[in-house]
Design an enzyme around this catalytic site. Structure first.
Site, PDB file in Angstrom:
ATOM      1  N   LYS A 178     -25.140  46.751  -0.275  1.00 58.38           N
ATOM      2  CA  LYS A 178     -26.065  46.351   0.538  1.00 58.38           C
ATOM      3  C   LYS A 178     -26.771  47.269   1.243  1.00 58.38           C
ATOM      4  O   LYS A 178     -27.811  47.235   1.272  1.00 58.38           O
ATOM      5  CB  LYS A 178     -25.057  45.438   1.811  1.00 58.38           C
ATOM      6  CG  LYS A 178     -25.654  45.341   3.094  1.00 58.38           C
ATOM      7  CD  LYS A 178     -25.159  44.906   4.260  1.00 58.38           C
ATOM      8  CE  LYS A 178     -24.258  45.920   5.249  1.00 58.38           C
ATOM      9  NZ  LYS A 178     -25.007  46.466   6.192  1.00 58.38           N
ATOM     10  N   ASN A 179     -25.940  48.557   1.666  1.00 56.14           N
ATOM     11  CA  ASN A 179     -26.878  49.663   2.500  1.00 56.14           C
ATOM     12  C   ASN A 179     -27.680  50.424   1.473  1.00 56.14           C
ATOM     13  O   ASN A 179     -28.465  50.942   2.029  1.00 56.14           O
ATOM     14  CB  ASN A 179     -25.592  50.444   3.042  1.00 56.14           C
ATOM     15  CG  ASN A 179     -24.963  49.725   4.105  1.00 56.14           C
ATOM     16  OD1 ASN A 179     -25.574  48.587   4.769  1.00 56.14           O
ATOM     17  ND2 ASN A 179     -23.975  50.074   4.494  1.00 56.14           N
TER      18      ASN A 179
ATOM     19  N   CYS B 160     -24.884  45.435  13.984  1.00 60.39           N
ATOM     20  CA  CYS B 160     -23.662  45.293  14.572  1.00 60.39           C
ATOM     21  C   CYS B 160     -23.682  45.999  15.829  1.00 60.39           C
ATOM     22  O   CYS B 160     -24.315  47.078  15.918  1.00 60.39           O
ATOM     23  CB  CYS B 160     -22.780  45.668  13.566  1.00 60.39           C
ATOM     24  SG  CYS B 160     -22.666  44.824  11.998  1.00 60.39           S
TER      25      CYS B 160
ATOM     26  N   ARG C 122     -26.263  52.635  19.741  1.00 61.21           N
ATOM     27  CA  ARG C 122     -27.027  53.064  18.556  1.00 61.21           C
ATOM     28  C   ARG C 122     -28.475  53.672  18.838  1.00 61.21           C
ATOM     29  O   ARG C 122     -29.311  52.925  18.409  1.00 61.21           O
ATOM     30  CB  ARG C 122     -26.922  51.793  17.605  1.00 61.21           C
ATOM     31  CG  ARG C 122     -25.555  51.405  17.165  1.00 61.21           C
ATOM     32  CD  ARG C 122     -25.674  49.976  16.307  1.00 61.21           C
ATOM     33  NE  ARG C 122     -25.559  50.798  14.752  1.00 61.21           N
ATOM     34  CZ  ARG C 122     -25.224  49.997  13.564  1.00 61.21           C
ATOM     35  NH1 ARG C 122     -24.962  48.578  13.899  1.00 61.21           N
ATOM     36  NH2 ARG C 122     -25.507  50.470  12.476  1.00 61.21           N
TER      37      ARG C 122
ATOM     38  N   ARG D 221     -23.815  38.413   6.274  1.00 62.01           N
ATOM     39  CA  ARG D 221     -24.779  39.255   6.171  1.00 62.01           C
ATOM     40  C   ARG D 221     -24.579  40.278   4.929  1.00 62.01           C
ATOM     41  O   ARG D 221     -25.478  40.935   4.452  1.00 62.01           O
ATOM     42  CB  ARG D 221     -24.939  40.162   7.684  1.00 62.01           C
ATOM     43  CG  ARG D 221     -25.522  39.319   8.360  1.00 62.01           C
ATOM     44  CD  ARG D 221     -25.732  40.570   9.760  1.00 62.01           C
ATOM     45  NE  ARG D 221     -25.960  41.818   9.646  1.00 62.01           N
ATOM     46  CZ  ARG D 221     -25.864  42.605  10.076  1.00 62.01           C
ATOM     47  NH1 ARG D 221     -25.143  42.597  11.321  1.00 62.01           N
ATOM     48  NH2 ARG D 221     -26.394  43.803   9.714  1.00 62.01           N
TER      49      ARG D 221
END
Ligand code: EPZ
Length: 430
Positions: A22-23, A117, A122, A397
């Site tokens: 995913k990342n 998330c 962040r 997700r």
């Protein structure tokens, strides 16, 4: 709204195939904006973060063809906008990679602050610092990041903190800057290396990815390419933990064992048997675990994105275990959900102390975020009784086809339509 229902206690056994990372995917897809050409990307995971990112590029004028479930062709010649509105950007954290990519393409970007998330603050100060060192101005107005540069000029960028996102964003803005960019104290995650390999396949000159110094010689133009995304280290780790807590015996296929070293090491330390092959890893467990201590760190340390998952194992390990979260300032919110299942855990800021209990018991719980949701599945699989998990769109997700993959391994898990439940209740009440 759907939720997951798990009847715990089944030992997982058999084989599971890991999907693309995913990342890596959410960084590589925006990187295609850096060329005006066609890129073919393979081993793309079928998850909602990827479909959101694809929708954003579509919205900006890219034309995207699904070649098959795991391969797409992105033609960015028609991209005619450098604006990403809130409605599109809010759905995923990685939308901020579009700033670096659009700066690299248009020297302009106007991107809504991302969602993603929520486990503490962040910030994006390191991203902005990098853009400014490359000669851009970057300001935040009305929750939009406005970045602009007459010319992007290579520069030395020292990262005050190791940041995956900022390292990626600066790489994206630097590959077509004039001259040499040196990123010091860079993140070293596998998806950073994957992005660098993708950019080099497009004709960029990125060296040192995977070390803490990345050197980028700017080039004038980039071109399309064909590229296959690496397997997902965190998806693989999640199935490793699920196999372990259920006392199972599972072969996890399509992995890069080197990426899993820190996870394997901690599992071996608590008594799980790990066998590494070229592209797969076998996890065998008797369901009994020694207590251990875990400290999450940037790669190659133990991944923060595996912290909730290993905490489930420590909840039922023999003795007291300490987990120290070294990346995020508030990533233990899921502990409340584990306590509902009988875990004995005390959280104080970035430290959690687990007194192992003999078993967890099923309960109605929720997914607080993507990896917390994965941890709730792992807890439900080993708990006695039934666990129902709400807010599972978080899990959708980042985990492709996870209900089917777990069922294949023998888990008693299924999706249930929450609305039906409510309706029946109302009828019954009526
Ligand atoms: C990426 O988030 C991942 N997300 C996260 O995974 C992962 O937890 C994180 O890296 C660490 O590995 C994606 O790749 C889409 P960071 P990112 O910048 O880039 C501070 C998942 O489950 N920081 O490495 O947002 C920050 O507060 C997700 O797949 C600043 O101070 O993380 C944190 O303490 C959840 N200023 C630390 O650095 C900045 O400008 C690491 O954050 C940026 C970050």
């Amino acid at each position: 709204m759907e939720k997951l229902v798990i009847h715990g206690g089944n030992r997982l056994s058999g084989e599971v195939e890991i999907s693309g990372a995913k990342n890596a995917a959410v960084a590589i897809i925006p990187a295609t904006l850096l060329c005006q050409d066609v890129c073919r990307i393979e081993n793309i995971p079928n998850i909602s973060d990827v479909s959101c990112m694809i929708k954003i590029l579509n919205n900006m004028g890219a034309s995207i063809r699904m070649i098959n479930k795991h391969a797409i062709e992105i033609d960015t010649r028609g991209v005619n906008s450098y604006i990403v509105p809130y409605e599109m950007a809010k759905k995923l954290r990685a939308s901020y990679y579009l700033i670096g990519a659009l700066l690299g393409r248009f020297k302009r970007a106007k991107v809504a602050l991302p969602g993603g998330c929520n486990f503490g603050v962040r910030p994006i100060d390191l991203h902005i610092k990098g853009f400014e060192l490359l000669g851009a101005t970057a300001t935040v107005e009305n929750a939009m990041i406005n970045a602009y540069a007459d010319t992007l000029i290579g520069s030395a960028v020292y990262m005050d903190k190791v940041s995956v996102g900022a390292t990626i964003n600066i790489m994206l803005a630097a590959v077509k800057a004039r001259g040499l960019t040196i990123i010091e104290n860079a993140a070293k995650e596998p998806h950073i290396v994957d992005l660098a390999n993708f950019l080099n396949a497009m004709g960029a000159d990125v060296r040192g990815a995977g070390t803490d110094v990345i050197k980028i010689h700017g080039v004038k133009e980039l071109h399309g390419c064909t590229y296959s995304i690496i397997p997902d280290q965190i998806e693989a780790g999640t199935y490793m933990l699920a196999a372990a807590v259920t006392g199972g015996d599972v072969l996890i296929k399509n992995v890069i064992p080197k990426h899993l070293e820190s996870i394997s090491a901690k599992l071996i330390e608590c008594g799980v048997m790990i066998t590494e092959y070229d592209e797969s890893i076998r996890v065998e467990s008797n369901g009994k675990f020694k207590h251990i201590n875990v400290k999450t760190m940037p790669h190659p340390g133990f991944p923060t994105d595996m912290q909730p998952q290993i905490s489930v194992l420590l909840s039922i390990a023999n003795g007291t275990s300490i987990v120290s979260e070294g990346v995020w300032d508030n990533r233990f919110r899921y502990a409340d959900q584990l306590i509902r299942m009988g875990a004995n855990v005390q959280v104080d800021g970035t430290i959690a102390v687990f007194q192992g209990v003999s078993e967890l018991t099923g309960a109605p719980v929720r997914a607080d975020d993507l990896r917390a949701g994965a941890a709730m599945i792992i807890a439900g699989l080993c708990a006695r009784g039934t666990t129902e998990i709400e807010d599972i769109d978080y899990i959708d997700r980042g985990y492709e086809n996870y209900v089917e993959k777990f069922r294949e391994l023998g888990a008693d898990i299924y999706r249930k339509n929450f609305a039906d439940d409510e309706e029946n209740k109302n009828h019954a009440a009526g």
